[in-house]
Design a protein around this motif. Structure first.
Motif, mmCIF file in Angstrom:
data_model
loop_
_atom_site.group_PDB
_atom_site.id
_atom_site.type_symbol
_atom_site.label_atom_id
_atom_site.label_comp_id
_atom_site.label_asym_id
_atom_site.label_seq_id
_atom_site.Cartn_x
_atom_site.Cartn_y
_atom_site.Cartn_z
ATOM 1 N N LEU A 60 0.838 -1.199 0.000
ATOM 2 C CA LEU A 60 0.000 0.000 0.000
ATOM 3 C C LEU A 60 0.875 1.252 0.000
ATOM 4 O O LEU A 60 1.826 1.356 0.781
ATOM 5 N N LYS A 61 0.533 2.190 -0.848
ATOM 6 C CA LYS A 61 1.313 3.429 -0.992
ATOM 7 C C LYS A 61 1.459 4.164 0.341
ATOM 8 O O LYS A 61 0.479 4.366 1.047
ATOM 9 N N ASP A 62 2.688 4.543 0.675
ATOM 10 C CA ASP A 62 3.034 5.332 1.856
ATOM 11 C C ASP A 62 2.916 4.585 3.183
ATOM 12 O O ASP A 62 3.053 5.187 4.253
ATOM 13 N N CYS A 63 2.666 3.302 3.158
ATOM 14 C CA CYS A 63 2.516 2.486 4.368
ATOM 15 C C CYS A 63 3.789 1.645 4.521
ATOM 16 O O CYS A 63 4.184 0.950 3.571
ATOM 17 N N PHE A 64 4.412 1.692 5.709
ATOM 18 C CA PHE A 64 5.698 1.040 5.920
ATOM 19 C C PHE A 64 5.701 0.151 7.150
ATOM 20 O O PHE A 64 5.063 0.471 8.158
ATOM 21 N N VAL A 65 6.480 -0.941 7.084
ATOM 22 C CA VAL A 65 6.808 -1.735 8.260
ATOM 23 C C VAL A 65 8.140 -1.206 8.777
ATOM 24 O O VAL A 65 9.097 -1.066 8.015
ATOM 25 N N VAL A 66 8.183 -0.894 10.055
ATOM 26 C CA VAL A 66 9.388 -0.373 10.691
ATOM 27 C C VAL A 66 9.881 -1.426 11.682
ATOM 28 O O VAL A 66 9.117 -1.856 12.553
ATOM 29 N N THR A 67 11.129 -1.842 11.513
ATOM 30 C CA THR A 67 11.719 -2.831 12.409
ATOM 31 C C THR A 67 12.905 -2.190 13.123
ATOM 32 O O THR A 67 13.898 -1.853 12.484
ATOM 33 N N PRO A 68 12.786 -2.020 14.429
ATOM 34 C CA PRO A 68 13.889 -1.400 15.169
ATOM 35 C C PRO A 68 15.057 -2.367 15.328
ATOM 36 O O PRO A 68 14.883 -3.584 15.261
ATOM 37 N N ASP A 69 16.233 -1.799 15.529
ATOM 38 C CA ASP A 69 17.389 -2.610 15.890
ATOM 39 C C ASP A 69 17.237 -2.975 17.359
ATOM 40 O O ASP A 69 16.985 -2.106 18.201
ATOM 41 N N ILE A 70 17.377 -4.255 17.659
ATOM 42 C CA ILE A 70 17.207 -4.741 19.029
ATOM 43 C C ILE A 70 18.556 -5.217 19.542
ATOM 44 O O ILE A 70 19.226 -6.018 18.887
ATOM 45 N N PHE A 71 18.931 -4.727 20.688
ATOM 46 C CA PHE A 71 20.195 -5.099 21.314
ATOM 47 C C PHE A 71 19.877 -5.981 22.518
ATOM 48 O O PHE A 71 19.203 -5.537 23.449
ATOM 49 N N LYS A 72 20.351 -7.232 22.463
ATOM 50 C CA LYS A 72 20.063 -8.202 23.526
ATOM 51 C C LYS A 72 21.347 -8.536 24.268
ATOM 52 O O LYS A 72 22.412 -8.639 23.659
ATOM 53 N N ASP A 73 21.220 -8.717 25.566
ATOM 54 C CA ASP A 73 22.313 -9.257 26.356
ATOM 55 C C ASP A 73 21.717 -9.969 27.572
ATOM 56 O O ASP A 73 20.500 -10.188 27.624
ATOM 57 N N HIS A 74 22.545 -10.322 28.524
ATOM 58 C CA HIS A 74 22.077 -11.090 29.683
ATOM 59 C C HIS A 74 21.061 -10.342 30.538
ATOM 60 O O HIS A 74 20.357 -10.945 31.330
ATOM 61 N N ARG A 75 20.942 -9.020 30.362
ATOM 62 C CA ARG A 75 19.985 -8.226 31.140
ATOM 63 C C ARG A 75 18.614 -8.156 30.496
ATOM 64 O O ARG A 75 17.629 -7.852 31.139
ATOM 65 N N GLY A 76 18.546 -8.375 29.186
ATOM 66 C CA GLY A 76 17.290 -8.241 28.458
ATOM 67 C C GLY A 76 17.527 -7.597 27.111
ATOM 68 O O GLY A 76 18.510 -7.920 26.436
ATOM 69 N N ILE A 77 16.657 -6.675 26.722
ATOM 70 C CA ILE A 77 16.796 -6.019 25.424
ATOM 71 C C ILE A 77 16.707 -4.509 25.569
ATOM 72 O O ILE A 77 16.154 -3.989 26.536
ATOM 73 N N PHE A 78 17.248 -3.828 24.557
ATOM 74 C CA PHE A 78 17.091 -2.384 24.410
ATOM 75 C C PHE A 78 16.809 -2.123 22.948
ATOM 76 O O PHE A 78 17.391 -2.766 22.065
#
Length: 181
Positions: free
Chosen positions: A8-26
């Motif tokens: 669909l025109k002008d409609c986007f999927v945005v996928t953030p960069d996920i940083f994982k470690d032993h504490r969880g994610i950011f």
């Protein structure tokens, strides 16, 4: 952050960069300059909304029109939903086209919904926490909707209709044909 156009025109999927470690994610859920550079759209979000829904709750298909039309950046914080958008812009090459996407806490995908689109979702998990940024404030006088089961849209919500939970208001929404008369 990755930006992928949908059909669909002008409609986007945005996928953030996920940083994982032993504490969880950011993750960086939104960045105005990255968004503008990737999409060419200069959006100023002014309101954040959040809903909590149980399994089978269908919210939609909603939109605001005219001067209060809203663009949204939607995501799931907890749980899983089937998210659905419909292009209602009569001058668009994708007018009346539907796009569906699974949004959940695992994939962390977000969907940018342009102004002039109807939007809805159904909760597939036991509970969902759904969040969305809007570029216009909510204005009740400009609120509209299209019935979720409009035959001309033929949306497969991936859920048994008799188990869906809708508000009285959403059950009374017009069809696309009725809305555009």
């Amino acid at each position: 952050m990755q930006f992928q156009p949908t059909p669909l025109k002008d409609c986007f999927v945005v996928t953030p960069d996920i940083f994982k470690d032993h504490r969880g994610i950011f993750m960086e859920a939104y960045h105005k300059e990255k968004f503008k550079e990737a999409t060419g759209l200069d959006i100023e979000f002014v309101q954040d909304n959040q809903s909590v829904s149980k399994k089978g709750v269908l919210r939609g298909l909603h939109f605001q029109a005219g001067d209060f039309a809203q663009a949204k950046l939607v995501r799931v914080i907890y749980g899983e939903v089937m998210d659905v958008v419909v292009d209602l812009r009569q001058d668009s090459p994708t007018f009346k086209k539907v796009h569906k996407i699974i949004l959940n806490e695992e994939n962390q995908h977000q969907l940018f919904v342009p102004q002039g689109f109807a939007h809805g979702f159904i909760t597939l998990s036991e509970t969902s926490v759904f969040s969305y940024k809007c570029d216009r404030f909510y204005y009740p006088g400009s609120e509209y909707g299209i019935i979720y089961n409009d035959p001309s849209l033929a949306i497969d919500w991936g859920f048994l209709e008799e188990k869906m939970i809708l508000s009285e208001k959403d059950l009374k929404l017009p069809t696309l044909k009725e809305f555009f008369q």
